[in-house]
Design a protein around this motif. Structure first.
Motif, short mmCIF file in Angstrom:
data_model
loop_
_atom_site.label_atom_id
_atom_site.label_comp_id
_atom_site.label_asym_id
_atom_site.label_seq_id
_atom_site.Cartn_x
_atom_site.Cartn_y
_atom_site.Cartn_z
N SER A 147 -4.15 5.47 5.57
CA SER A 147 -3.60 3.90 5.59
C SER A 147 -2.62 4.27 6.91
O SER A 147 -2.20 3.10 7.46
CB SER A 147 -2.50 3.96 4.49
OG SER A 147 -1.50 4.56 4.44
N ILE A 195 1.81 9.32 -5.74
CA ILE A 195 1.93 10.79 -5.20
C ILE A 195 3.01 11.37 -5.93
O ILE A 195 2.98 12.60 -6.46
CB ILE A 195 2.02 10.71 -3.60
CG1 ILE A 195 0.66 10.41 -3.00
CG2 ILE A 195 2.45 12.03 -3.20
CD1 ILE A 195 0.87 9.99 -1.68
N LEU A 221 -5.32 9.28 1.03
CA LEU A 221 -5.28 7.83 1.10
C LEU A 221 -4.23 7.42 1.97
O LEU A 221 -4.43 6.54 2.85
CB LEU A 221 -5.18 7.14 -0.15
CG LEU A 221 -6.75 6.90 -0.84
CD1 LEU A 221 -6.32 6.11 -2.30
CD2 LEU A 221 -7.48 5.97 -0.13
N LEU A 222 -3.12 7.86 1.85
CA LEU A 222 -1.88 7.94 2.61
C LEU A 222 -2.14 8.08 4.21
O LEU A 222 -1.73 7.19 4.89
CB LEU A 222 -0.86 8.72 2.13
CG LEU A 222 0.66 8.20 2.68
CD1 LEU A 222 0.96 6.94 2.18
CD2 LEU A 222 1.46 9.32 2.26
N THR A 230 2.89 1.69 -3.30
CA THR A 230 1.87 2.18 -4.43
C THR A 230 1.49 3.47 -4.18
O THR A 230 1.84 4.35 -5.15
CB THR A 230 1.01 1.11 -4.40
OG1 THR A 230 1.32 -0.11 -4.17
CG2 THR A 230 0.03 1.43 -5.85
N LEU A 231 1.28 4.05 -2.77
CA LEU A 231 0.67 5.39 -2.77
C LEU A 231 1.93 6.39 -3.00
O LEU A 231 1.58 7.46 -3.58
CB LEU A 231 -0.15 5.50 -1.41
CG LEU A 231 -1.33 4.77 -1.29
CD1 LEU A 231 -1.90 5.01 0.07
CD2 LEU A 231 -2.39 5.69 -2.24
N ASP A 280 -3.58 14.24 -6.80
CA ASP A 280 -2.38 14.01 -5.94
C ASP A 280 -2.90 14.02 -4.49
O ASP A 280 -2.62 13.46 -3.57
CB ASP A 280 -1.33 15.01 -6.31
CG ASP A 280 -0.17 14.94 -5.47
OD1 ASP A 280 0.48 13.84 -6.14
OD2 ASP A 280 0.31 15.50 -4.61
N THR A 291 0.87 -1.12 0.07
CA THR A 291 0.07 -0.05 0.03
C THR A 291 0.85 1.22 -0.05
O THR A 291 0.78 2.17 -1.04
CB THR A 291 -0.79 0.08 1.31
OG1 THR A 291 -1.46 -1.12 1.51
CG2 THR A 291 -1.88 1.07 0.94
N PHE A 307 -4.69 11.00 -3.31
CA PHE A 307 -3.82 9.87 -2.89
C PHE A 307 -3.15 10.23 -1.73
O PHE A 307 -3.10 9.32 -0.76
CB PHE A 307 -2.57 9.68 -4.02
CG PHE A 307 -3.22 9.10 -5.19
CD1 PHE A 307 -3.99 7.57 -4.98
CD2 PHE A 307 -3.35 9.59 -6.49
CE1 PHE A 307 -4.46 7.03 -6.05
CE2 PHE A 307 -4.07 8.76 -7.50
CZ PHE A 307 -4.44 7.69 -7.38
#
Lengths: 166, 88
Positions: A47, A14, A43-44, A9-10, A37, A6, A40
């Motif tokens: 996570s 980014i 999303l980071l 990929t992120l 951007d 994860t 994402f």
């Protein structure tokens, strides 16, 4: 393992989107890529168990700031071409020195971080709404009020700047 | 260097907005750092600082774009090389 996949990929997405924001010719595309951007980055945050920050990131950055940028890019539609400066690369030397300094600093931080022992991981995520609210409204109450004042001043300033006769 | 085409001029005029977008990217990088360190040390001060950074970024974007709009209305250009009225 899933965490690593994860994260990488992120991070790759980014970084790639950030490079595209700077290199794409069309400014409107640049602003829209910036919105992607920011999504994402949200999303980071998610996570890392920072759901409050992720929601703020989507609502304020991806929806608010980028929208204002898109409005201004459409509003300031260039009618005449600007004159080119005789030496477009005149700041390249200073920029190179600054970039080298930052790179050296990062290497130093990486080297010193390998020597220090990592701190013990806390049991519960620190990014929960309860923890953030407790810190925000006790230790950081005065900066919170100052930030509200700053936003009020920025709002008044933007309205004054956007008036017909300045 | 070759011939200067229209693309060069378009890139120059886009530079002002790209500078603003880059500032937002830098502030985002700082936010990621703050949150990562806050998670690492178990201290929510990092998240609070990130919220303050977001508030300041909003204020900066609004006022900066207001200045751009006011400048464009007066000078009919947003070329950064011509933005020297407030230079000392």
């Amino acid at each position: 393992m899933a965490d690593a996949i994860t994260f990488y990929t992120l991070a790759a997405l980014i970084l790639a989107l950030a490079v595209m924001v700077v290199t794409v010719r069309n400014t409107l595309y640049s602003a829209l890529l910036l919105a992607a951007d920011f999504l994402f980055v949200a999303l980071l945050y998610a996570s890392m168990n920072n759901l409050l920050l992720a929601v703020i990131q989507v609502m304020v950055y991806a929806a608010g700031i980028v929208l204002v940028y898109v409005f201004v890019v459409i509003l300031v539609n260039l009618k005449r071409l600007p004159e080119q400066h005789p030496d477009p690369s005149r700041y390249r030397m200073i920029g190179g020195v600054l970039a080298a300094a930052v790179l050296g600093e990062l290497v130093l931080i990486g080297l010193s971080g390998a020597l220090l022992p990592p701190p013990a991981a806390p049991a519960e995520p620190t990014g929960s709404v309860e923890n953030i609210a407790m810190a925000l409204f006790t230790n950081f109450l005065i900066p919170f009020e100052v930030a509200s004042m700053l936003l009020l001043v920025a709002m008044v300033g933007a309205i004054v700047l956007a008036k017909k006769e300045l | 260097m070759g011939e200067i085409t229209q693309t060069h001029y378009l890139m120059l005029s886009a530079a002002l907005f790209v500078i603003f977008l880059s500032i937002e990217l830098i502030l985002n990088a700082v936010n990621i750092n703050l949150i990562a360190f806050a998670e690492q040390w178990g201290n929510p001060s990092g998240q609070v600082f990130a919220i303050f950074v977001i508030a300041v970024a909003v204020a900066e974007a609004v006022v900066g774009l207001g200045i751009i709009v006011a400048f464009y209305r007066n000078k009919e250009t947003i070329n950064i090389d011509e933005m020297n009225v407030m230079k000392w």
